[in-house]
Design a protein around this motif. Structure first.
Motif, PDB file in Angstrom:
ATOM      1  N   LYS A 108      47.377  41.744  26.388  1.00 34.95           N
ATOM      2  CA  LYS A 108      46.119  40.991  26.345  1.00 34.95           C
ATOM      3  C   LYS A 108      46.177  39.742  27.225  1.00 34.95           C
ATOM      4  CE  LYS A 108      43.933  42.281  21.988  1.00 34.95           C
ATOM      5  NZ  LYS A 108      43.429  41.790  20.682  1.00 34.95           N
ATOM      6  N   ARG A 109      47.329  39.125  27.308  1.00 31.44           N
ATOM      7  CA  ARG A 109      47.468  37.932  28.162  1.00 31.44           C
ATOM      8  C   ARG A 109      47.444  38.329  29.650  1.00 31.44           C
ATOM      9  NH1 ARG A 109      48.599  33.105  25.857  1.00 31.44           N
ATOM     10  NH2 ARG A 109      49.450  32.290  27.796  1.00 31.44           N
ATOM     11  N   ILE A 110      48.027  39.492  29.963  1.00 32.61           N
ATOM     12  CA  ILE A 110      47.952  39.965  31.356  1.00 32.61           C
ATOM     13  C   ILE A 110      46.482  40.168  31.744  1.00 32.61           C
ATOM     14  CG2 ILE A 110      48.504  41.849  32.943  1.00 32.61           C
ATOM     15  CD1 ILE A 110      51.012  42.388  31.282  1.00 32.61           C
ATOM     16  N   LEU A 111      45.728  40.822  30.849  1.00 30.38           N
ATOM     17  CA  LEU A 111      44.322  41.087  31.153  1.00 30.38           C
ATOM     18  C   LEU A 111      43.499  39.794  31.174  1.00 30.38           C
ATOM     19  CD1 LEU A 111      43.791  44.385  29.114  1.00 30.38           C
ATOM     20  CD2 LEU A 111      43.925  44.136  31.588  1.00 30.38           C
ATOM     21  N   ALA A 112      43.907  38.808  30.356  1.00 27.54           N
ATOM     22  CA  ALA A 112      43.198  37.513  30.366  1.00 27.54           C
ATOM     23  C   ALA A 112      43.356  36.830  31.720  1.00 27.54           C
ATOM     24  CB  ALA A 112      43.739  36.615  29.250  1.00 27.54           C
ATOM     25  N   TYR A 113      44.588  36.751  32.215  1.00 22.62           N
ATOM     26  CA  TYR A 113      44.804  36.107  33.515  1.00 22.62           C
ATOM     27  C   TYR A 113      44.223  36.948  34.651  1.00 22.62           C
ATOM     28  CZ  TYR A 113      47.523  32.383  31.471  1.00 22.62           C
ATOM     29  OH  TYR A 113      47.890  31.272  30.746  1.00 22.62           O
ATOM     30  N   SER A 114      44.201  38.268  34.453  1.00 19.34           N
ATOM     31  CA  SER A 114      43.543  39.136  35.429  1.00 19.34           C
ATOM     32  C   SER A 114      42.058  38.801  35.511  1.00 19.34           C
ATOM     33  CB  SER A 114      43.730  40.604  35.004  1.00 19.34           C
ATOM     34  OG  SER A 114      42.765  41.420  35.618  1.00 19.34           O
ATOM     35  N   THR A 115      41.438  38.558  34.350  1.00 18.40           N
ATOM     36  CA  THR A 115      40.018  38.186  34.325  1.00 18.40           C
ATOM     37  C   THR A 115      39.782  36.887  35.077  1.00 18.40           C
ATOM     38  OG1 THR A 115      39.639  39.291  32.208  1.00 18.40           O
ATOM     39  CG2 THR A 115      38.104  37.526  32.792  1.00 18.40           C
ATOM     40  N   ILE A 116      40.642  35.892  34.833  1.00 21.38           N
ATOM     41  CA  ILE A 116      40.500  34.599  35.527  1.00 21.38           C
ATOM     42  C   ILE A 116      40.597  34.805  37.044  1.00 21.38           C
ATOM     43  CG2 ILE A 116      41.568  32.326  35.852  1.00 21.38           C
ATOM     44  CD1 ILE A 116      42.549  32.606  32.890  1.00 21.38           C
ATOM     45  N   SER A 117      41.547  35.639  37.448  1.00 18.46           N
ATOM     46  CA  SER A 117      41.739  35.907  38.878  1.00 18.46           C
ATOM     47  C   SER A 117      40.516  36.615  39.473  1.00 18.46           C
ATOM     48  CB  SER A 117      42.998  36.772  39.061  1.00 18.46           C
ATOM     49  OG  SER A 117      43.196  37.045  40.415  1.00 18.46           O
ATOM     50  N   GLN A 118      39.984  37.603  38.744  1.00 16.29           N
ATOM     51  CA  GLN A 118      38.836  38.362  39.252  1.00 16.29           C
ATOM     52  C   GLN A 118      37.574  37.500  39.342  1.00 16.29           C
ATOM     53  OE1 GLN A 118      38.914  41.790  40.211  1.00 16.29           O
ATOM     54  NE2 GLN A 118      41.070  41.263  40.164  1.00 16.29           N
ATOM     55  N   LEU A 119      37.340  36.684  38.305  1.00 17.54           N
ATOM     56  CA  LEU A 119      36.154  35.814  38.317  1.00 17.54           C
ATOM     57  C   LEU A 119      36.224  34.823  39.470  1.00 17.54           C
ATOM     58  CD1 LEU A 119      35.814  35.075  34.468  1.00 17.54           C
ATOM     59  CD2 LEU A 119      34.416  36.636  35.833  1.00 17.54           C
ATOM     60  N   SER A 120      37.425  34.311  39.747  1.00 19.15           N
ATOM     61  CA  SER A 120      37.607  33.373  40.850  1.00 19.15           C
ATOM     62  C   SER A 120      37.320  34.050  42.186  1.00 19.15           C
ATOM     63  CB  SER A 120      39.037  32.829  40.866  1.00 19.15           C
ATOM     64  OG  SER A 120      39.361  32.303  39.629  1.00 19.15           O
ATOM     65  N   PHE A 121      37.705  35.300  42.298  1.00 20.03           N
ATOM     66  CA  PHE A 121      37.467  36.040  43.545  1.00 20.03           C
ATOM     67  C   PHE A 121      35.959  36.235  43.769  1.00 20.03           C
ATOM     68  CE2 PHE A 121      37.947  39.543  46.607  1.00 20.03           C
ATOM     69  CZ  PHE A 121      38.991  39.037  47.364  1.00 20.03           C
ATOM     70  N   ILE A 122      35.228  36.468  42.670  1.00 18.69           N
ATOM     71  CA  ILE A 122      33.762  36.585  42.775  1.00 18.69           C
ATOM     72  C   ILE A 122      33.173  35.241  43.213  1.00 18.69           C
ATOM     73  CG2 ILE A 122      31.636  37.008  41.478  1.00 18.69           C
ATOM     74  CD1 ILE A 122      33.330  38.841  39.626  1.00 18.69           C
ATOM     75  N   LEU A 123      33.679  34.159  42.605  1.00 24.03           N
ATOM     76  CA  LEU A 123      33.203  32.814  42.977  1.00 24.03           C
ATOM     77  C   LEU A 123      33.452  32.554  44.458  1.00 24.03           C
ATOM     78  CD1 LEU A 123      32.101  30.016  42.118  1.00 24.03           C
ATOM     79  CD2 LEU A 123      34.466  29.350  41.627  1.00 24.03           C
ATOM     80  N   LEU A 124      34.605  32.990  44.953  1.00 25.10           N
ATOM     81  CA  LEU A 124      34.912  32.849  46.377  1.00 25.10           C
ATOM     82  C   LEU A 124      33.820  33.502  47.226  1.00 25.10           C
ATOM     83  CD1 LEU A 124      36.765  32.315  48.850  1.00 25.10           C
ATOM     84  CD2 LEU A 124      37.891  34.497  48.342  1.00 25.10           C
ATOM     85  N   GLY A 125      33.427  34.720  46.829  1.00 26.50           N
ATOM     86  CA  GLY A 125      32.382  35.438  47.571  1.00 26.50           C
ATOM     87  C   GLY A 125      31.099  34.639  47.654  1.00 26.50           C
ATOM     88  N   PHE A 126      30.660  34.066  46.521  1.00 28.09           N
ATOM     89  CA  PHE A 126      29.418  33.290  46.512  1.00 28.09           C
ATOM     90  C   PHE A 126      29.562  32.006  47.322  1.00 28.09           C
ATOM     91  CE2 PHE A 126      28.339  35.311  42.161  1.00 28.09           C
ATOM     92  CZ  PHE A 126      27.757  36.394  42.795  1.00 28.09           C
ATOM     93  N   ALA A 127      30.733  31.350  47.213  1.00 31.06           N
ATOM     94  CA  ALA A 127      30.929  30.068  47.912  1.00 31.06           C
ATOM     95  C   ALA A 127      30.980  30.254  49.429  1.00 31.06           C
ATOM     96  CB  ALA A 127      32.205  29.390  47.406  1.00 31.06           C
ATOM     97  N   LEU A 128      31.299  31.457  49.906  1.00 31.59           N
ATOM     98  CA  LEU A 128      31.314  31.704  51.354  1.00 31.59           C
ATOM     99  C   LEU A 128      29.914  31.527  51.944  1.00 31.59           C
ATOM    100  CD1 LEU A 128      33.552  34.910  51.481  1.00 31.59           C
ATOM    101  CD2 LEU A 128      34.219  32.590  52.126  1.00 31.59           C
ATOM    102  N   LYS A 129      28.913  31.830  51.107  1.00 34.84           N
ATOM    103  CA  LYS A 129      27.502  31.687  51.463  1.00 34.84           C
ATOM    104  C   LYS A 129      27.114  32.484  52.705  1.00 34.84           C
ATOM    105  CE  LYS A 129      23.768  28.408  51.038  1.00 34.84           C
ATOM    106  NZ  LYS A 129      23.201  27.150  51.438  1.00 34.84           N
ATOM    107  N   ASN A 130      27.815  33.575  52.980  1.00 33.31           N
ATOM    108  CA  ASN A 130      27.321  34.503  53.991  1.00 33.31           C
ATOM    109  C   ASN A 130      26.993  35.820  53.290  1.00 33.31           C
ATOM    110  OD1 ASN A 130      29.749  35.994  53.744  1.00 33.31           O
ATOM    111  ND2 ASN A 130      30.733  34.769  55.331  1.00 33.31           N
ATOM    112  N   GLU A 131      26.271  36.704  53.977  1.00 33.79           N
ATOM    113  CA  GLU A 131      25.747  37.916  53.348  1.00 33.79           C
ATOM    114  C   GLU A 131      26.859  38.805  52.781  1.00 33.79           C
ATOM    115  OE1 GLU A 131      23.284  40.305  55.873  1.00 33.79           O
ATOM    116  OE2 GLU A 131      21.802  40.533  54.269  1.00 33.79           O
ATOM    117  N   TYR A 132      27.956  38.912  53.535  1.00 34.95           N
ATOM    118  CA  TYR A 132      29.074  39.753  53.072  1.00 34.95           C
ATOM    119  C   TYR A 132      29.630  39.237  51.740  1.00 34.95           C
ATOM    120  CZ  TYR A 132      29.265  42.088  57.611  1.00 34.95           C
ATOM    121  OH  TYR A 132      28.967  42.836  58.719  1.00 34.95           O
TER     122      TYR A 132
END
Length: 372
Positions: free
Chosen positions: A222-246
């Motif tokens: 469960k802790r592996i999946l918890a930190y995996s979630t944090i990592s995945q959410l951050s990667f999504i945030l990265l996509g939005f912060a790039l502010k380009n279409e891709y």
């Protein structure tokens, strides 16, 4: 068309409907959560999510954002012995909410809005956000989506909460902050200091890599999946912060991918052993890793391309973050395969969510192949 406001709203509503329906159906066979309190806060969470997605008013978004926190807190406390983890969640999110409110009020003054009214909070009336107000506003967003340094509440909550509650957290609640970031900070008419986006990009990529590294060295599933979630959410945030279409499209695709893959992996712990479940688990894991043609691959590829278009070093960091996902998924896969339960509905969720990731992945790949 894909970034059309109405289309995105319908897409996000559909995204949240899937983990909501899965959890609702699963709960009918789970005595631990089959009670009035669970259904009350489940409905409250989905209503709050609905208004956050469709609303264009900062005040309404803030109110329903906090209602979603209340619902999440009470869902974690479905087991009364979870009071320590539940309060941990509440205190962190309360602190984030205060900073977010200060940020919203600061934005009103920056946009010369002299009279406080409901219309004053409309996003269409906001044209400028300073670095300070942007960071304050983002503190609330980062807290609920567990971005460094506001992530500490998540692992203990995952450790003690029932599987349906964790599925709602990772499938719906934790994505709400990212959706608010998308609604406010990817608007093309809005003037935000470029240093704000650089700040968020650095924070997101560092969170993704650090959380991915911790997930790799954790031993409890469960802790592996918890930190995996944090990592995945951050990667999504990265996509939005790039502010380009891709980046933006990649982030939206990864929200759907994450809303299917992560609840599916948790429901695997309650599923009986059979070939269909093992097949579903393989698809869920492969999508999380970013292996083609699954949906996770499409989202990650677009964010990596978006990163490379801004800076080659940033693109390399995005690739390193994806490699960490590959490493910790290879580690937790055999652990998760050994987990067995008795709930036949969990089998169906694992199988169907895995299959959806494959089907949606192929559809998006065909779509992008045609337009590129």
């Amino acid at each position: 068309m894909i970034l059309d406001k109405n289309f995105v709203n319908q897409y996000l509503l559909f995204t949240f409907l899937l983990p909501f329906l899965a959890t609702l159906i699963y709960s009918f066979k789970d005595k631990l959560v089959r009670n009035f309190e669970f259904y009350l806060f489940l409905i409250l969470l989905i209503i709050a999510s609905y208004f956050i997605i469709i609303s264009n008013n900062l005040l309404l978004i803030y109110i329903f954002f906090e209602i979603s926190t209340l619902a999440t807190w009470r869902l974690v406390l479905i087991r009364r012995e979870n009071i320590k983890a539940g309060n941990y969640l509440l205190y962190f999110n309360f602190a984030g909410a205060i900073l977010m409110l200060i940020g919203i009020l600061l934005i009103l003054t920056e946009n010369n809005i002299e009279r406080i009214s409901f219309e004053a909070f409309n996003l269409e009336n906001i044209y400028n956000i300073s670095l300070t107000s942007g960071i304050l506003l983002s503190c609330g967003i980062f807290t609920k989506s567990a971005i460094v340094p506001f992530y500490n509440w998540l692992p203990p909550v995952y450790e003690v909460s029932p599987i349906p509650v964790i599925a709602l957290l990772c499938g719906i609640a934790e994505n709400l902050g990212l959706i608010i970031f998308y609604k406010i900070f990817t608007s093309f008419w809005l003037e935000v200091e470029s240093s704000f986006y650089y700040f968020v990009i650095i924070l997101a990529i560092l969170t993704s890599i650090i959380a991915g590294g911790i997930a790799y060295f954790e031993k409890e599933i469960k802790r592996i999946l918890a930190y995996s979630t944090i990592s995945q959410l951050s990667f999504i945030l990265l996509g939005f912060a790039l502010k380009n279409e891709y980046g933006i499209i990649g982030g939206l695709i990864l929200i759907l991918s994450h809303a299917l893959a992560k609840p599916g992996l948790f429901y695997k712990m309650e599923a009986k052993e059979d070939n269909g479940t093992n097949f579903g688990l393989a698809l869920l894991s492969l999508s999380l890793m970013g292996i083609p043609p699954l949906l996770g691959f499409v989202g990650k590829l677009l964010i990596i391309i978006g990163s490379l278009k801004i800076n080659i070093f940033l693109g390399i960091l995005a690739i390193i973050s994806s490699l960490f996902t590959l490493l910790y998924t290879l580690k937790f896969y055999p652990l998760l395969k050994k987990e067995k339960g008795e709930n036949i509905i969990a089998n169906s969720i694992v199988y169907i969510f895995g299959l959806l990731l494959l089907i949606f992945g192929i559809i998006f790949l065909v779509y992008f192949f045609k337009i590129l």
